[in-house]
Motif scaffolding. Structure first.
Motif, PDB file in Angstrom:
ATOM      1  N   VAL A  92       0.839  -1.199   0.000  1.00  0.00           N
ATOM      2  CA  VAL A  92       0.000   0.000   0.000  1.00  0.00           C
ATOM      3  C   VAL A  92       0.872   1.248   0.000  1.00  0.00           C
ATOM      4  CG1 VAL A  92      -1.754   1.282   1.277  1.00  0.00           C
ATOM      5  CG2 VAL A  92      -1.883  -1.207   1.145  1.00  0.00           C
ATOM      6  N   PHE A  93       1.972   1.210   0.733  1.00  0.00           N
ATOM      7  CA  PHE A  93       2.867   2.362   0.831  1.00  0.00           C
ATOM      8  C   PHE A  93       3.801   2.451  -0.382  1.00  0.00           C
ATOM      9  CE2 PHE A  93       1.509   1.223   5.021  1.00  0.00           C
ATOM     10  CZ  PHE A  93       1.324   2.419   5.677  1.00  0.00           C
ATOM     11  N   GLU A  94       4.091   1.316  -1.007  1.00  0.00           N
ATOM     12  CA  GLU A  94       4.993   1.312  -2.154  1.00  0.00           C
ATOM     13  C   GLU A  94       4.289   1.719  -3.445  1.00  0.00           C
ATOM     14  OE1 GLU A  94       6.593  -2.583  -2.290  1.00  0.00           O
ATOM     15  OE2 GLU A  94       8.019  -2.257  -0.633  1.00  0.00           O
ATOM     16  N   LEU A  95       3.031   1.303  -3.594  1.00  0.00           N
ATOM     17  CA  LEU A  95       2.315   1.550  -4.840  1.00  0.00           C
ATOM     18  C   LEU A  95       1.442   2.798  -4.805  1.00  0.00           C
ATOM     19  CD1 LEU A  95       1.172  -2.111  -5.607  1.00  0.00           C
ATOM     20  CD2 LEU A  95       3.217  -0.918  -6.435  1.00  0.00           C
ATOM     21  N   SER A  96       1.222   3.351  -3.616  1.00  0.00           N
ATOM     22  CA  SER A  96       0.328   4.503  -3.505  1.00  0.00           C
ATOM     23  C   SER A  96       0.920   5.531  -2.556  1.00  0.00           C
ATOM     24  CB  SER A  96      -1.051   4.047  -2.985  1.00  0.00           C
ATOM     25  OG  SER A  96      -1.873   5.151  -2.720  1.00  0.00           O
ATOM     26  N   ASN A  97       0.630   6.784  -2.852  1.00  0.00           N
ATOM     27  CA  ASN A  97       1.068   7.891  -2.002  1.00  0.00           C
ATOM     28  C   ASN A  97      -0.035   8.339  -1.053  1.00  0.00           C
ATOM     29  OD1 ASN A  97       3.260   9.675  -1.344  1.00  0.00           O
ATOM     30  ND2 ASN A  97       2.066  11.350  -2.252  1.00  0.00           N
ATOM     31  N   GLU A  98      -1.174   7.633  -1.061  1.00  0.00           N
ATOM     32  CA  GLU A  98      -2.324   8.044  -0.267  1.00  0.00           C
ATOM     33  C   GLU A  98      -2.068   7.999   1.236  1.00  0.00           C
ATOM     34  OE1 GLU A  98      -5.913   6.136  -1.485  1.00  0.00           O
ATOM     35  OE2 GLU A  98      -5.526   6.462  -3.616  1.00  0.00           O
ATOM     36  N   PRO A  99      -1.376   6.984   1.791  1.00  0.00           N
ATOM     37  CA  PRO A  99      -1.101   7.023   3.230  1.00  0.00           C
ATOM     38  C   PRO A  99      -0.310   8.258   3.654  1.00  0.00           C
ATOM     39  CG  PRO A  99      -0.744   4.812   2.385  1.00  0.00           C
ATOM     40  CD  PRO A  99      -0.942   5.706   1.192  1.00  0.00           C
ATOM     41  N   ARG A 100       0.650   8.666   2.859  1.00  0.00           N
ATOM     42  CA  ARG A 100       1.419   9.866   3.185  1.00  0.00           C
ATOM     43  C   ARG A 100       0.551  11.110   3.055  1.00  0.00           C
ATOM     44  NH1 ARG A 100       4.280   6.496  -0.020  1.00  0.00           N
ATOM     45  NH2 ARG A 100       6.152   5.542   0.841  1.00  0.00           N
ATOM     46  N   GLY A 123      -6.615  20.438   0.749  1.00  0.00           N
ATOM     47  CA  GLY A 123      -5.754  20.777  -0.373  1.00  0.00           C
ATOM     48  C   GLY A 123      -4.422  20.049  -0.330  1.00  0.00           C
ATOM     49  N   VAL A 124      -3.892  19.856   0.881  1.00  0.00           N
ATOM     50  CA  VAL A 124      -2.632  19.118   1.021  1.00  0.00           C
ATOM     51  C   VAL A 124      -2.798  17.680   0.540  1.00  0.00           C
ATOM     52  CG1 VAL A 124      -1.041  18.161   2.729  1.00  0.00           C
ATOM     53  CG2 VAL A 124      -1.722  20.560   2.876  1.00  0.00           C
ATOM     54  N   MET A 125      -3.920  17.063   0.858  1.00  0.00           N
ATOM     55  CA  MET A 125      -4.158  15.696   0.397  1.00  0.00           C
ATOM     56  C   MET A 125      -4.348  15.650  -1.117  1.00  0.00           C
ATOM     57  SD  MET A 125      -6.442  13.917   3.406  1.00  0.00           S
ATOM     58  CE  MET A 125      -7.915  14.901   3.077  1.00  0.00           C
ATOM     59  N   VAL A 126      -5.025  16.661  -1.665  1.00  0.00           N
ATOM     60  CA  VAL A 126      -5.236  16.694  -3.118  1.00  0.00           C
ATOM     61  C   VAL A 126      -3.909  16.812  -3.858  1.00  0.00           C
ATOM     62  CG1 VAL A 126      -6.195  18.067  -5.000  1.00  0.00           C
ATOM     63  CG2 VAL A 126      -7.583  17.605  -2.975  1.00  0.00           C
ATOM     64  N   ILE A 127      -3.023  17.671  -3.366  1.00  0.00           N
ATOM     65  CA  ILE A 127      -1.721  17.867  -4.014  1.00  0.00           C
ATOM     66  C   ILE A 127      -0.934  16.562  -4.075  1.00  0.00           C
ATOM     67  CG2 ILE A 127       0.514  19.004  -3.757  1.00  0.00           C
ATOM     68  CD1 ILE A 127      -0.956  21.427  -2.649  1.00  0.00           C
ATOM     69  N   ALA A 157      -8.022   2.478   1.222  1.00  0.00           N
ATOM     70  CA  ALA A 157      -9.264   2.772   1.928  1.00  0.00           C
ATOM     71  C   ALA A 157      -9.550   1.720   2.992  1.00  0.00           C
ATOM     72  CB  ALA A 157     -10.429   2.841   0.933  1.00  0.00           C
ATOM     73  N   THR A 158      -9.241   0.466   2.703  1.00  0.00           N
ATOM     74  CA  THR A 158      -9.425  -0.602   3.690  1.00  0.00           C
ATOM     75  C   THR A 158      -8.525  -0.375   4.897  1.00  0.00           C
ATOM     76  OG1 THR A 158      -9.798  -2.093   1.811  1.00  0.00           O
ATOM     77  CG2 THR A 158      -9.545  -3.096   3.979  1.00  0.00           C
ATOM     78  N   LEU A 159      -7.284   0.024   4.654  1.00  0.00           N
ATOM     79  CA  LEU A 159      -6.352   0.296   5.743  1.00  0.00           C
ATOM     80  C   LEU A 159      -6.811   1.488   6.572  1.00  0.00           C
ATOM     81  CD1 LEU A 159      -3.652  -0.176   7.191  1.00  0.00           C
ATOM     82  CD2 LEU A 159      -2.570   1.292   5.458  1.00  0.00           C
ATOM     83  N   PHE A 160      -7.254   2.556   5.918  1.00  0.00           N
ATOM     84  CA  PHE A 160      -7.720   3.739   6.644  1.00  0.00           C
ATOM     85  C   PHE A 160      -8.897   3.396   7.556  1.00  0.00           C
ATOM     86  CE2 PHE A 160      -6.274   6.529   2.830  1.00  0.00           C
ATOM     87  CZ  PHE A 160      -4.953   6.261   3.154  1.00  0.00           C
ATOM     88  N   ALA A 161      -9.819   2.581   7.053  1.00  0.00           N
ATOM     89  CA  ALA A 161     -10.995   2.212   7.849  1.00  0.00           C
ATOM     90  C   ALA A 161     -10.595   1.376   9.060  1.00  0.00           C
ATOM     91  CB  ALA A 161     -11.998   1.450   6.987  1.00  0.00           C
ATOM     92  N   ALA A 162      -9.644   0.464   8.886  1.00  0.00           N
ATOM     93  CA  ALA A 162      -9.192  -0.367  10.012  1.00  0.00           C
ATOM     94  C   ALA A 162      -8.520   0.492  11.082  1.00  0.00           C
ATOM     95  CB  ALA A 162      -8.235  -1.441   9.504  1.00  0.00           C
ATOM     96  N   ILE A 163      -7.679   1.425  10.668  1.00  0.00           N
ATOM     97  CA  ILE A 163      -7.009   2.298  11.623  1.00  0.00           C
ATOM     98  C   ILE A 163      -8.019   3.197  12.330  1.00  0.00           C
ATOM     99  CG2 ILE A 163      -5.394   4.228  11.821  1.00  0.00           C
ATOM    100  CD1 ILE A 163      -3.722   2.939   9.646  1.00  0.00           C
ATOM    101  N   LEU A 164      -9.000   3.702  11.591  1.00  0.00           N
ATOM    102  CA  LEU A 164     -10.019   4.559  12.193  1.00  0.00           C
ATOM    103  C   LEU A 164     -10.820   3.806  13.243  1.00  0.00           C
ATOM    104  CD1 LEU A 164     -11.412   7.293  12.255  1.00  0.00           C
ATOM    105  CD2 LEU A 164     -12.850   6.541  10.354  1.00  0.00           C
ATOM    106  N   MET A 165     -11.145   2.554  12.977  1.00  0.00           N
ATOM    107  CA  MET A 165     -11.823   1.730  13.988  1.00  0.00           C
ATOM    108  C   MET A 165     -10.970   1.600  15.241  1.00  0.00           C
ATOM    109  SD  MET A 165     -13.908  -1.508  12.444  1.00  0.00           S
ATOM    110  CE  MET A 165     -12.621  -2.045  11.327  1.00  0.00           C
ATOM    111  N   GLY A 166      -9.685   1.351  15.062  1.00  0.00           N
ATOM    112  CA  GLY A 166      -8.803   1.200  16.217  1.00  0.00           C
ATOM    113  C   GLY A 166      -8.714   2.466  17.043  1.00  0.00           C
TER     114      GLY A 166
END
Length: 441
Positions: free
Chosen positions: A73-81, A116-120, A198-207
């Motif tokens: 997820v971190f290697e293929l996408s910049n969304e977590p950052r 805006g930071v997330m969009v960039i 999105a699956t990772l974000f939801a799991a972390i949000l639950m925690g």
């Protein structure tokens, strides 16, 4: 699934363990405002619970980055950052607001800048599936405006519902649970890697919510404050943006025919793509009603009042805990009802079950003064409030006192409806006279 559960547990554990020290830090730094006329709690309670929740977020992302199945997820996408960058900014503004009470426009600007930071960094909506029309590609400006609007609305909807102990954290946890099931189904069931963030974000949000809830349930020992409510609202919005804007509906490969016909036939599948919006339907409706109500009275849309949905539950006679549970019930019904319909849209039993449970919810709303009583054989092991007032004597029909159960019940004193915190972009009014607010506990 095992890696997601491990991430969830680590996030919950870090949040839970840090909340105690954060509470002491909030008391020491004076982040414990006086009680206001519109507050429900009766003792000054520290805020800044969002500090523990933010470090729980960091711990969850760190653990996921070192797990073999989630490292991609971190290697293929910049969304977590992108999420971490936006979350850090909105969290910092929330901490300053909990302590110094920032202006409403500053908070609104911070919410827009965080989006805006997330969009960039690439976390934006690229296209929208519209039933009857097809998949509509958005321009850069359209995607940016829609993303910012979604983030701001979600943050403030979550913050508006943060009015009772455990209410916001519980409702967002329910939202995250339903969204996690759907996102995991898209990622694992259809092998679409774009749904993994999105699956990772939801799991972390639950925690984060599960770790904070034990400290926040009534009577709350600490409030999450704007630093927590704005943070979880942003993460919930980021999850929706990730799966709605990044997952190509054509990648599902389960429809045939033209794009228009396929999109129309896929309506039950597209509904959960905006699942967070349906999940926060109650706080979103509360947000819209509050704006209409205040502007109708000639007030600022951001002025605090006592007209929220949870306030009205208290006014009609529901207890604090029961009002929270009712809000949980309706949130779960909307979230999991939508999720079930997306999986089996042809099943009439799902529709009938939702209708039946809705009727049950309406009955609960109409019985605010219902107080369950335990059977006589169980009175010795239940709290006094569930015991009967007296016990019938064997002869003569007289009522014989039976210890604490025979004592007259305390008369219910209506609790003034209010909220624990201000809205995300509202101003917190204080008492000018500290004697009205009561002594600090």
């Amino acid at each position: 699934m095992r890696d997601y559960l491990l991430t969830l547990c680590v996030t919950a554990a870090v949040t839970y363990l840090l909340t105690g020290p954060v509470r002491k830090f909030a008391i020491a730094t004076g982040a414990m405002p006086e009680i206001r006329a519109r507050d429900v709690h009766r003792e000054p309670t520290p805020r800044l619970g969002g500090i523990a929740m933010f470090f729980g977020l960091c711990a969850g992302l760190l653990v996921a980055d070192h797990l073999q199945n989630l490292n991609s997820v971190f290697e293929l996408s910049n969304e977590p950052r992108a999420l971490l960058s936006g979350a850090a900014l909105i969290w910092l503004i929330g901490v300053l607001d909990d302590k110094f009470e920032l202006d409403a426009l500053i908070k609104l600007g911070a919410q827009m800048i965080s989006a805006g930071v997330m969009v960039i960094q690439g976390l934006t909506i690229l296209w929208l599936p519209i039933p009857g029309v097809g998949t509509v590609a958005l321009t850069q400006w359209q995607g940016t405006l829609l993303t910012v609007a979604l983030v701001v609305l979600t943050i403030n909807a979550v913050n508006f519902v943060d009015g009772l102990d455990g209410l916001a954290a519980g409702m967002v946890c329910i939202a995250a649970a339903a969204f996690f099931l759907y996102a995991y189904r898209i990622w694992f069931g259809y092998t679409i890697e774009a749904a993994a963030p999105a699956t990772l974000f939801a799991a972390i949000l639950m925690g984060m919510c599960l770790g904070f809830l034990p400290h926040n349930m009534h009577p709350a020992r600490i409030f999450m404050g704007d630093s927590g409510s704005m943070l979880i609202g942003l993460i919930l919005a980021a999850s929706a943006i990730s799966i709605t804007g990044q997952v190509d509906p054509d990648a599902l490969k389960i429809f045939e025919g033209s794009t228009k016909a396929a999109t129309h036939a896929a309506l039950p599948v597209f509904i959960p793509l905006v699942l967070p919006l349906t999940i926060i339907a109650i706080p979103m409706a509360d947000l819209v009603l509050a704006i209409v109500r205040r502007t109708w009275k000639g007030q600022s849309p951001f002025a605090a009042d006592r007209g929220h949905l949870h306030h009205r539950l208290l006014e009609i006679g529901h207890s604090h805990s029961r009002a929270v549970l009712i809000m949980y019930f309706w949130s779960a019904l909307i979230a999991f009802g939508t999720l079930a319909y997306s999986v089996h849209s042809t099943s009439m039993w799902i529709v009938l079950s939702v209708v039946f449970l809705s009727a049950v919810g309406l009955v609960l709303l109409l019985l605010p003064r219902f107080s369950p009583r335990a059977p006589r054989w169980a009175e010795a092991v239940v709290p006094p409030r569930y015991r009967r007032r007296g016990r019938t004597a064997p002869a003569g029909g007289a009522v014989e006192p039976s210890g604490p159960a025979s004592e007259p019940e305390e008369e219910r004193v209506p609790v003034p409806a209010g909220v624990n915190g201000a809205t995300a972009i509202g101003h917190r009014s204080r008492f000018s006279d500290r004697s009205k607010a009561g002594a600090r506990g």
